[in-house]
Design an enzyme around this catalytic site. Structure first.
Site, PDB file in Angstrom:
ATOM      1  N   VAL A  48      52.096 126.481  46.885  1.00 14.81           N
ATOM      2  CA  VAL A  48      51.331 125.747  45.861  1.00 14.81           C
ATOM      3  C   VAL A  48      49.931 125.361  46.342  1.00 14.81           C
ATOM      4  CG1 VAL A  48      53.344 124.850  44.596  1.00 14.81           C
ATOM      5  CG2 VAL A  48      52.366 123.506  46.504  1.00 14.81           C
ATOM      6  N   ASN A  57      56.891 119.474  41.909  1.00 21.97           N
ATOM      7  CA  ASN A  57      57.854 118.819  42.799  1.00 21.97           C
ATOM      8  C   ASN A  57      57.650 119.191  44.270  1.00 21.97           C
ATOM      9  OD1 ASN A  57      60.700 117.716  43.546  1.00 21.97           O
ATOM     10  ND2 ASN A  57      60.763 119.888  44.133  1.00 21.97           N
ATOM     11  N   TYR A 114      50.987 111.168  54.035  1.00 21.04           N
ATOM     12  CA  TYR A 114      51.921 111.347  52.915  1.00 21.04           C
ATOM     13  C   TYR A 114      51.661 110.286  51.837  1.00 21.04           C
ATOM     14  CZ  TYR A 114      56.480 111.850  50.539  1.00 21.04           C
ATOM     15  OH  TYR A 114      57.477 112.039  49.614  1.00 21.04           O
ATOM     16  N   ILE A 158      65.893 109.339  48.595  1.00 17.45           N
ATOM     17  CA  ILE A 158      66.788 110.268  47.896  1.00 17.45           C
ATOM     18  C   ILE A 158      67.461 111.170  48.938  1.00 17.45           C
ATOM     19  CG2 ILE A 158      66.921 112.076  46.107  1.00 17.45           C
ATOM     20  CD1 ILE A 158      65.959 109.264  45.089  1.00 17.45           C
TER      21      ILE A 158
HETATM   22  P1  NAP Z   1      63.111 119.039  50.259  1.00 15.73           P
HETATM   23  O1  NAP Z   1      64.575 119.083  50.099  1.00 15.73           O
HETATM   24  O2  NAP Z   1      62.504 119.130  51.612  1.00 15.73           O
HETATM   25  O3  NAP Z   1      62.457 120.122  49.306  1.00 15.73           O
HETATM   26  C1  NAP Z   1      61.075 120.345  49.306  1.00 15.73           C
HETATM   27  C2  NAP Z   1      60.771 121.536  48.436  1.00 15.73           C
HETATM   28  O4  NAP Z   1      59.348 121.737  48.424  1.00 15.73           O
HETATM   29  C3  NAP Z   1      61.410 122.812  48.955  1.00 15.73           C
HETATM   30  O5  NAP Z   1      61.928 123.547  47.888  1.00 15.73           O
HETATM   31  C4  NAP Z   1      60.220 123.565  49.575  1.00 15.73           C
HETATM   32  O6  NAP Z   1      60.357 124.964  49.456  1.00 15.73           O
HETATM   33  C5  NAP Z   1      59.108 123.112  48.674  1.00 15.73           C
HETATM   34  N1  NAP Z   1      57.804 123.331  49.289  1.00 15.73           N
HETATM   35  C6  NAP Z   1      57.317 122.785  50.432  1.00 15.73           C
HETATM   36  N2  NAP Z   1      56.084 123.262  50.657  1.00 15.73           N
HETATM   37  C7  NAP Z   1      55.792 124.111  49.646  1.00 15.73           C
HETATM   38  C8  NAP Z   1      54.670 124.909  49.325  1.00 15.73           C
HETATM   39  N3  NAP Z   1      53.568 124.915  50.093  1.00 15.73           N
HETATM   40  N4  NAP Z   1      54.702 125.659  48.190  1.00 15.73           N
HETATM   41  C9  NAP Z   1      55.794 125.665  47.411  1.00 15.73           C
HETATM   42  N5  NAP Z   1      56.899 124.938  47.666  1.00 15.73           N
HETATM   43  C10 NAP Z   1      56.899 124.168  48.780  1.00 15.73           C
HETATM   44  O7  NAP Z   1      62.530 117.653  49.676  1.00 15.73           O
HETATM   45  P2  NAP Z   1      62.891 116.801  48.380  1.00 15.73           P
HETATM   46  O8  NAP Z   1      63.367 115.498  48.849  1.00 15.73           O
HETATM   47  O9  NAP Z   1      63.704 117.575  47.399  1.00 15.73           O
HETATM   48  O10 NAP Z   1      61.408 116.584  47.838  1.00 15.73           O
HETATM   49  C11 NAP Z   1      60.971 116.989  46.548  1.00 15.73           C
HETATM   50  C12 NAP Z   1      59.787 116.126  46.168  1.00 15.73           C
HETATM   51  O11 NAP Z   1      60.209 114.766  46.061  1.00 15.73           O
HETATM   52  C13 NAP Z   1      58.649 116.138  47.186  1.00 15.73           C
HETATM   53  O12 NAP Z   1      57.413 116.135  46.525  1.00 15.73           O
HETATM   54  C14 NAP Z   1      58.842 114.838  47.929  1.00 15.73           C
HETATM   55  O13 NAP Z   1      57.651 114.365  48.501  1.00 15.73           O
HETATM   56  C15 NAP Z   1      59.336 113.943  46.805  1.00 15.73           C
HETATM   57  N6  NAP Z   1      60.059 112.746  47.256  1.00 15.73           N
HETATM   58  C16 NAP Z   1      61.215 112.851  47.968  1.00 15.73           C
HETATM   59  C17 NAP Z   1      61.863 111.689  48.373  1.00 15.73           C
HETATM   60  C18 NAP Z   1      63.126 111.720  49.160  1.00 15.73           C
HETATM   61  O14 NAP Z   1      63.554 110.635  49.645  1.00 15.73           O
HETATM   62  N7  NAP Z   1      63.803 112.846  49.323  1.00 15.73           N
HETATM   63  C19 NAP Z   1      61.320 110.456  48.043  1.00 15.73           C
HETATM   64  C20 NAP Z   1      60.142 110.390  47.336  1.00 15.73           C
HETATM   65  C21 NAP Z   1      59.515 111.548  46.927  1.00 15.73           C
HETATM   66  P3  NAP Z   1      60.452 125.935  50.741  1.00 15.73           P
HETATM   67  O15 NAP Z   1      61.499 125.321  51.653  1.00 15.73           O
HETATM   68  O16 NAP Z   1      60.839 127.228  50.136  1.00 15.73           O
HETATM   69  O17 NAP Z   1      59.090 125.956  51.358  1.00 15.73           O
END
Ligand code: NAP
Length: 244
Positions: free
Chosen positions: A61, A87, A152, A185
């Site tokens: 992205v 996302n 972040y 999460i």
């Molecule tokens: P996750 O399990 O680590 O998943 C992150 C996703 O982002 C993966 O599918 C990864 O795909 C993708 N990604 C990373 N870099 C990318 C890039 N350059 N281009 C396209 N895709 C990319 O994390 P998650 O917890 O589901 O996070 C999803 C969103 O929620 C994020 O924006 C995160 O900051 C936000 N969030 C999460 C939490 C939490 O506690 N988990 C809390 C607040 C906000 P690849 O592995 O294929 O690269």
């Protein structure tokens, strides 16, 4: 006609849960990923085997040209684009004094510029149809800041500013733009925390537990639905009461 949604970062975690929910609700779903080809294609094959309408697309992205190609292919395959879920995200833990410029830039490039790139690419087709919904995934750390997560927190605060400004800019075109600010999460993003650290954190969450990816997906689906037609420029906290 079926609606079409692009979910960025749908290879795992919140994005995968969101892709599954949209597929089950009858949308055409574009599953975007960057590096996790195995899990993204497994998810895509599994949904397709259940008869759901899905497309897999690798794009970083933070790379404008890759994002533009993803949007072009989506429009070519499905004919229209109704919803964008920004996302994709990466985290970085460390003191600001231990954060080098390359790491800082990467966090901003993926978490903030990635949202800009995707919005910029989908907006022309949404404007031409005078409708569309954009949901940006921020974080509660973008609202209140997290120690040792300066880059972040800055990126996620930027996502909130982008959301509010873009909501005003696109409202006359019938497009809504909202953000979700998740709390803690259960996904691989938090896999670096020990059980003790997670338990300590949970004690500070009023609802007394970690949230699930499905709970964020449900909030995303709500903001994408007609029920949210009069909501724009808002930040929905889904955090168990941690930030109120
Ligand atoms: P996750 O399990 O680590 O998943 C992150 C996703 O982002 C993966 O599918 C990864 O795909 C993708 N990604 C990373 N870099 C990318 C890039 N350059 N281009 C396209 N895709 C990319 O994390 P998650 O917890 O589901 O996070 C999803 C969103 O929620 C994020 O924006 C995160 O900051 C936000 N969030 C999460 C939490 C939490 O506690 N988990 C809390 C607040 C906000 P690849 O592995 O294929 O690269």
């Amino acid at each position: 006609m079926k609606k079409t949604v692009i979910v960025t970062g749908a290879s795992k975690g919140i994005g995968a849960a969101t892709a599954i929910l949209f597929a089950q609700k009858g949308y055409n779903v574009v599953i975007n990923y960057n590096s996790s080809h195995e899990s993204a294609s497994l998810l895509c094959r599994s949904l397709a085997s259940h008869g759901y309408s899905v497309m897999l697309h690798k794009a970083d992205v933070s790379n404008r040209l890759e994002v533009e190609l993803m949007v072009k292919e989506t429009l070519y395959k499905f004919g229209s684009l109704d919803i964008l879920v920004n996302n994709a995200g990466i985290a970085f833990d460390g003191l600001v004094t231990d954060t080098d410029e390359v790491e800082f830039d990467r966090i901003i490039d993926v978490n903030l510029k990635g949202v800009f790139n995707c919005c910029k690419s989908v907006i022309p087709s949404m404007i031409s149809r005078q409708s569309g919904k954009i949901i940006n995934i921020s974080s509660m750390w973008g609202q209140v800041g997290a120690s040792c997560e300066v880059a972040y927190s800055a990126a996620k605060a930027g996502v909130i500013g982008l959301t509010k400004a873009l909501a005003k800019e696109l409202a006359p075109s019938g497009i809504t733009v909202n953000a979700i600010a998740p709390g803690l999460i259960e996904t691989s993003m938090n896999s670096n925390y020990t059980i003790e650290e997670l338990n300590d954190f949970v004690e500070t969450i009023p609802l007394g537990r970690i949230g699930s990816a499905d709970e964020i997906a449900a909030a995303i689906e709500f903001l994408s639905s007609e029920k949210a037609d009069y909501i724009t420029g808002q930040v929905l906290g889904v955090n168990g009461g941690y930030v109120v």
